[in-house]
Design a protein around this motif. Structure first.
Motif, PDB file in Angstrom:
ATOM      1  N   ASN A  26      44.397  39.999  40.108  1.00  0.00           N
ATOM      2  CA  ASN A  26      43.539  40.697  40.520  1.00  0.00           C
ATOM      3  C   ASN A  26      42.356  41.124  39.647  1.00  0.00           C
ATOM      4  OD1 ASN A  26      44.488  40.441  43.434  1.00  0.00           O
ATOM      5  ND2 ASN A  26      45.664  41.727  42.598  1.00  0.00           N
ATOM      6  N   PHE A  27      42.523  40.602  38.174  1.00  0.00           N
ATOM      7  CA  PHE A  27      41.590  40.856  37.096  1.00  0.00           C
ATOM      8  C   PHE A  27      40.170  40.594  36.546  1.00  0.00           C
ATOM      9  CE2 PHE A  27      40.316  40.134  33.012  1.00  0.00           C
ATOM     10  CZ  PHE A  27      40.409  41.573  31.913  1.00  0.00           C
ATOM     11  N   PHE A  28      39.655  39.982  37.710  1.00  0.00           N
ATOM     12  CA  PHE A  28      38.788  39.525  38.152  1.00  0.00           C
ATOM     13  C   PHE A  28      37.882  39.871  39.611  1.00  0.00           C
ATOM     14  CE2 PHE A  28      39.640  36.038  35.056  1.00  0.00           C
ATOM     15  CZ  PHE A  28      39.088  37.099  33.773  1.00  0.00           C
ATOM     16  N   ASP A  29      38.785  40.319  40.227  1.00  0.00           N
ATOM     17  CA  ASP A  29      38.444  40.982  41.352  1.00  0.00           C
ATOM     18  C   ASP A  29      36.781  41.735  41.343  1.00  0.00           C
ATOM     19  OD1 ASP A  29      40.556  39.735  42.409  1.00  0.00           O
ATOM     20  OD2 ASP A  29      40.915  41.389  43.806  1.00  0.00           O
ATOM     21  N   THR A  30      36.751  42.916  40.526  1.00  0.00           N
ATOM     22  CA  THR A  30      35.967  44.257  39.913  1.00  0.00           C
ATOM     23  C   THR A  30      35.745  43.780  38.808  1.00  0.00           C
ATOM     24  OG1 THR A  30      38.256  45.715  41.303  1.00  0.00           O
ATOM     25  CG2 THR A  30      35.680  46.570  40.035  1.00  0.00           C
ATOM     26  N   ALA A  37      34.866  36.337  31.116  1.00  0.00           N
ATOM     27  CA  ALA A  37      34.787  35.609  32.007  1.00  0.00           C
ATOM     28  C   ALA A  37      33.314  34.965  31.403  1.00  0.00           C
ATOM     29  CB  ALA A  37      33.726  36.444  33.493  1.00  0.00           C
ATOM     30  N   GLY A  38      33.092  35.491  30.667  1.00  0.00           N
ATOM     31  CA  GLY A  38      31.925  34.633  29.597  1.00  0.00           C
ATOM     32  C   GLY A  38      33.095  33.996  28.440  1.00  0.00           C
ATOM     33  N   PHE A  39      34.106  34.572  28.310  1.00  0.00           N
ATOM     34  CA  PHE A  39      34.579  33.510  26.877  1.00  0.00           C
ATOM     35  C   PHE A  39      35.079  32.119  27.509  1.00  0.00           C
ATOM     36  CE2 PHE A  39      38.257  32.468  24.619  1.00  0.00           C
ATOM     37  CZ  PHE A  39      37.990  32.201  23.008  1.00  0.00           C
ATOM     38  N   LEU A  50      44.574  26.407  42.366  1.00  0.00           N
ATOM     39  CA  LEU A  50      44.279  26.132  41.510  1.00  0.00           C
ATOM     40  C   LEU A  50      44.602  27.030  39.777  1.00  0.00           C
ATOM     41  CD1 LEU A  50      40.196  27.543  42.629  1.00  0.00           C
ATOM     42  CD2 LEU A  50      41.326  24.836  41.791  1.00  0.00           C
ATOM     43  N   SER A  51      44.435  26.237  38.712  1.00  0.00           N
ATOM     44  CA  SER A  51      44.585  26.777  36.685  1.00  0.00           C
ATOM     45  C   SER A  51      43.219  27.483  36.393  1.00  0.00           C
ATOM     46  CB  SER A  51      45.586  25.220  36.408  1.00  0.00           C
ATOM     47  OG  SER A  51      46.376  25.577  36.944  1.00  0.00           O
ATOM     48  N   LEU A  52      44.153  27.742  35.727  1.00  0.00           N
ATOM     49  CA  LEU A  52      42.989  28.771  35.038  1.00  0.00           C
ATOM     50  C   LEU A  52      43.869  28.164  33.434  1.00  0.00           C
ATOM     51  CD1 LEU A  52      40.728  29.799  33.298  1.00  0.00           C
ATOM     52  CD2 LEU A  52      41.678  31.755  33.514  1.00  0.00           C
ATOM     53  N   LEU A  91      43.071  33.581  41.429  1.00  0.00           N
ATOM     54  CA  LEU A  91      42.405  34.765  40.024  1.00  0.00           C
ATOM     55  C   LEU A  91      40.568  33.830  39.106  1.00  0.00           C
ATOM     56  CD1 LEU A  91      43.081  35.364  36.308  1.00  0.00           C
ATOM     57  CD2 LEU A  91      42.014  33.674  36.479  1.00  0.00           C
ATOM     58  N   CYS A  92      41.391  32.057  39.735  1.00  0.00           N
ATOM     59  CA  CYS A  92      40.233  31.164  39.596  1.00  0.00           C
ATOM     60  C   CYS A  92      39.066  31.554  40.885  1.00  0.00           C
ATOM     61  CB  CYS A  92      40.350  29.460  39.465  1.00  0.00           C
ATOM     62  SG  CYS A  92      41.866  29.310  38.909  1.00  0.00           S
TER      63      CYS A  92
END
Length: 336
Positions: free
Chosen positions: A133-137, A146-148, A164-166, A210-211
């Motif tokens: 959930n790190f990028f949920d908010t 996210a920019g990096f 999916l994989s990051l 996450l992806c």
């Protein structure tokens, strides 16, 4: 001895039967009275030198309805975040129960009501996992990473799964930056080292959720290098953080110059963010000859110093690539 001392100080006379504590009638009445007056089972258990579950059982045996209200089990945001991080890292609620004395079902209810996602059975069974959930908010911290990732990461679909994989692969000299990201997303897997020359370090997180959030909020998709478009971020601080992540990944700070390479839209995003901060510049986005990528450059110590100050002066340690941060701070100092 410590427990006996506590019991003696509180004038409690108890005996054990089969390893269990047996309270006297007067003690039971006192415990019920304390609970009905508003004290929590956790507080009462400390007074009697026993576990809160023992007090819970005593109250249930005496037909006292337990109150699992927010007043009794008050948990502030910071404490709840620590509990959730422990839950994610250990894949168990037991640690949070142990440090708080609050029943696991109540803690899970708080997680849900606060927007934290509980692990599924399959996620608990996974060997490696992260906070999906790190990028949920959208926050300045998540926007930076996210920019990096938009600059230096990629999303892939492994051939043996639909998940999916990051993936993030950096020079070995930037391994500390991967450690920062690993900590932020509570990833329990390893950062691996590629021994080939040049040496590199990388991590891989299997998480479709996450992806998908990276795509939903930041337009980050598989094979994005030539197609990436800037996200619609309404918060100014988040735009600055996202831009810093881009610069840390695909930017260059050298001498009195700052250069950014990326898609045309991403370079425009950097330029618009700079102009939004009332920094005057005549820089334009230009196509790199023989390539599909574009670049934008800012020359001169005063201009480059102002831009460095915008993106790095207030950058927190967990939201910056240290070696570029150090160059930016040096540039700020020399431009004054």
């Amino acid at each position: 001895r410590k427990i006996l001392k506590i019991l003696k100080e509180n004038n409690i006379h108890i005996k054990t039967v089969g390893g269990k504590i047996e309270f006297s009638g007067s003690d039971v009445d006192k415990i019920i009275s304390l609970y009905m007056s508003g004290e929590s089972t956790r507080t009462i258990s400390k007074k009697y030198g026993c576990s809160f579950s023992t007090i819970n059982r005593l109250l249930k045996d005496n037909n006292i309805e337990l109150k699992y209200s927010g007043l009794i089990y008050a948990i502030d945001k910071d404490e709840l975040k620590k509990m959730y991080d422990m839950y994610i890292n250990t894949k168990s609620i037991n640690g949070a129960v142990a440090i708080s004395g609050i029943p696991g079902n109540i803690i899970k209810q708080r997680f849900r009501s606060s927007g934290y996602k509980l692990l599924s059975i399959s996620e608990v069974a996974k060997k490696n996992f992260a906070n999906d959930n790190f990028f949920d908010t959208i926050t300045p911290i998540s926007a930076y990473w996210a920019g990096f990732i938009a600059a230096d990461g990629n999303i892939s679909i492994p051939s043996n799964t639909r998940q999916l994989s990051l993936n993030i692969c950096l020079s070995i000299k930037d391994i500390n930056h991967l450690e920062k990201f690993k900590k932020e997303v509570c990833f329990n897997g390893k950062i691996r080292i590629r021994e080939a020359i040049p040496q590199a370090c990388y991590l891989k997180i299997n998480s479709t959720h996450l992806c998908n959030k990276l795509n939903e909020h930041y337009n980050i998709t598989p094979r994005k290098s030539l197609t990436l478009i800037s996200p619609s971020l309404t918060d100014y601080k988040c735009r600055v953080s996202f831009a810093r992540g881009l610069l840390d990944g695909d930017g260059c700070i050298s001498g009195g110059q700052i250069i950014m390479v990326g898609t045309k839209d991403i370079c425009r995003f950097i330029l618009e963010t700079i102009k939004e901060s009332n920094i005057n510049t005549n820089a334009t986005v230009r196509k790199i000859k023989g390539k599909e990528l574009h670049k934008i450059g800012f020359s001169g110590r005063k201009l480059a110093g102002s831009i460095s100050e915008l993106f790095y002066a207030d950058a927190e340690e967990n939201c910056r690539l240290d070696r570029k941060y150090n160059k930016a701070i040096e540039l700020i100092y020399k431009s004054r």
